[in-house]
Design a protein around this motif. Structure first.
Motif, PDB file in Angstrom:
ATOM      1  N   MET A  71     -44.041 -44.395   7.637  1.00 38.76           N
ATOM      2  CA  MET A  71     -45.430 -44.842   7.679  1.00 38.76           C
ATOM      3  C   MET A  71     -46.345 -43.638   7.918  1.00 38.76           C
ATOM      4  SD  MET A  71     -47.252 -47.439  10.393  1.00 38.76           S
ATOM      5  CE  MET A  71     -46.023 -48.694  10.135  1.00 38.76           C
ATOM      6  N   GLN A  72     -47.280 -43.446   7.009  1.00 33.00           N
ATOM      7  CA  GLN A  72     -48.228 -42.333   7.150  1.00 33.00           C
ATOM      8  C   GLN A  72     -49.405 -42.762   8.012  1.00 33.00           C
ATOM      9  OE1 GLN A  72     -49.738 -40.851   3.461  1.00 33.00           O
ATOM     10  NE2 GLN A  72     -50.968 -39.249   4.421  1.00 33.00           N
ATOM     11  N   LYS A  73     -49.624 -42.088   9.123  1.00 30.91           N
ATOM     12  CA  LYS A  73     -50.688 -42.458  10.046  1.00 30.91           C
ATOM     13  C   LYS A  73     -52.053 -42.031   9.517  1.00 30.91           C
ATOM     14  CE  LYS A  73     -48.555 -44.439  13.503  1.00 30.91           C
ATOM     15  NZ  LYS A  73     -48.855 -45.802  13.931  1.00 30.91           N
ATOM     16  N   GLU A 132     -49.979 -50.452   7.208  1.00 27.78           N
ATOM     17  CA  GLU A 132     -50.628 -49.529   6.278  1.00 27.78           C
ATOM     18  C   GLU A 132     -51.111 -48.259   6.972  1.00 27.78           C
ATOM     19  OE1 GLU A 132     -50.612 -49.862   3.126  1.00 27.78           O
ATOM     20  OE2 GLU A 132     -49.987 -51.961   2.908  1.00 27.78           O
ATOM     21  N   GLY A 133     -50.773 -48.125   8.257  1.00 25.94           N
ATOM     22  CA  GLY A 133     -51.035 -46.877   8.954  1.00 25.94           C
ATOM     23  C   GLY A 133     -52.222 -46.859   9.892  1.00 25.94           C
ATOM     24  N   PHE A 134     -52.913 -47.974  10.056  1.00 24.09           N
ATOM     25  CA  PHE A 134     -54.076 -48.013  10.942  1.00 24.09           C
ATOM     26  C   PHE A 134     -53.653 -48.283  12.384  1.00 24.09           C
ATOM     27  CE2 PHE A 134     -55.772 -49.000   6.793  1.00 24.09           C
ATOM     28  CZ  PHE A 134     -56.970 -48.312   6.763  1.00 24.09           C
ATOM     29  N   ALA A 192     -42.302 -52.052  17.208  1.00 23.43           N
ATOM     30  CA  ALA A 192     -40.941 -51.985  16.680  1.00 23.43           C
ATOM     31  C   ALA A 192     -40.930 -51.503  15.237  1.00 23.43           C
ATOM     32  CB  ALA A 192     -40.270 -53.351  16.783  1.00 23.43           C
ATOM     33  N   ALA A 193     -42.034 -51.792  14.515  1.00 23.09           N
ATOM     34  CA  ALA A 193     -42.136 -51.363  13.117  1.00 23.09           C
ATOM     35  C   ALA A 193     -42.719 -49.960  12.994  1.00 23.09           C
ATOM     36  CB  ALA A 193     -43.002 -52.356  12.347  1.00 23.09           C
ATOM     37  N   GLY A 194     -42.977 -49.306  14.126  1.00 23.86           N
ATOM     38  CA  GLY A 194     -43.493 -47.943  14.103  1.00 23.86           C
ATOM     39  C   GLY A 194     -44.999 -47.837  14.133  1.00 23.86           C
ATOM     40  N   GLY A 195     -45.703 -48.960  14.362  1.00 25.37           N
ATOM     41  CA  GLY A 195     -47.150 -48.951  14.392  1.00 25.37           C
ATOM     42  C   GLY A 195     -47.710 -48.709  15.781  1.00 25.37           C
ATOM     43  N   GLU A 196     -49.014 -48.598  15.846  1.00 22.55           N
ATOM     44  CA  GLU A 196     -49.700 -48.365  17.123  1.00 22.55           C
ATOM     45  C   GLU A 196     -50.713 -49.479  17.345  1.00 22.55           C
ATOM     46  OE1 GLU A 196     -52.528 -45.061  19.432  1.00 22.55           O
ATOM     47  OE2 GLU A 196     -51.658 -44.596  17.475  1.00 22.55           O
TER      48      GLU A 196
END
Length: 245
Positions: free
Chosen positions: A1-3, A28-30, A51-55
């Motif tokens: 995932m591109q931040k 989507e990186g937001f 868990a999915a790598g998001g913030e």
């Protein structure tokens, strides 16, 4: 995932539509700022996104209180520029007109209309100096039609639509996309399923194409966000293909 160095604020990040919107934009990186009345109920959403790598930053938020909306959106914008503000508070109630108390009418208006005005105004205050942004409002069938028993809800949703329309006309030329999404369908939640069974009988859920998955609503919001400014939509009506209208 591109931040991406941008935030999305979801006001009314409930277990279904609001949560799915948050998960979609996080994927989507937001960075997500999620608010709802009882912030403790956001724990499963936080778990899923992280868990999915998001913030995600989650908190309790009473959107009817001006100071809380200002603080919530300012904190999102300080973290990273506020790119999207989504107002997703419902307040759907049904009472016969003689049973619609002053308190019910006023509280529904505060939740579904007044708090939307506060959210939209404060998001615009942050976006205008940068010359861009997106402010999206969740509407309903009641945004266009006052059904029997829905005097409080429909009047609030009519009002929210008017706020959104006025904002779109004022802010569109300033490169801020304001859109109003009308969900002309029951959304597939346990509460809606039980109401349909009570109203229509035990076979009410036989056709799976008559309820809209919350993820489909989130996908529509993502499509709105992706629109080029040369072809912005103000009002988007969505319903399942099996819905009669």
């Amino acid at each position: 995932m591109q931040k991406r160095n941008k935030t999305v604020a979801v006001i009314g990040a409930g277990d279904f539509i609001g949560g799915e919107i948050a998960k979609k934009f996080a994927s989507e990186g937001f960075t997500i700022f999620a608010g709802r009345r009882n912030g403790d109920k956001l724990a499963p959403l936080v778990k899923d996104i992280e868990a999915a790598g998001g913030e995600i930053h989650a908190r309790s938020l009473d959107a009817r209180k001006e100071e809380e909306i200002i603080s919530f959106l300012n904190d999102a914008d300080k973290h990273a520029p506020l790119e999207v503000c989504i107002f997703n508070i419902g307040a759907n109630v049904n009472f016969p007109i003689l049973e619609t108390t002053e308190r019910v009418f006023r509280k529904v208006w505060e939740m579904a209309c007044y708090s939307g005005f506060l959210a939209g105004r404060e998001a615009a205050r942050l976006m205008l100096p940068r010359g861009g942004g997106n402010i999206f409002f969740t509407g309903a069938t009641a945004s266009l039609r006052g059904g029997s028993g829905y005097a409080a809800f429909a009047s609030a949703k009519f009002g929210l639509r008017a706020v959104a329309q006025a904002m779109a006309r004022e802010l569109g030329p300033k490169n801020i996309h304001v859109a109003h999404l009308i969900i002309d369908s029951g959304v597939d939640t346990e509460w809606v399923r039980q109401r349909r069974i009570e109203a229509l009988g035990p076979n009410a859920l036989d056709d799976p194409d008559l309820l809209m998955p919350p993820a489909s609503v989130a996908a529509s919001y993502w499509q709105l966000y992706q629109q080029p400014k040369s072809a912005w939509t103000f009002e988007l009506e969505i319903r399942p293909f099996g819905e009669k209208w």
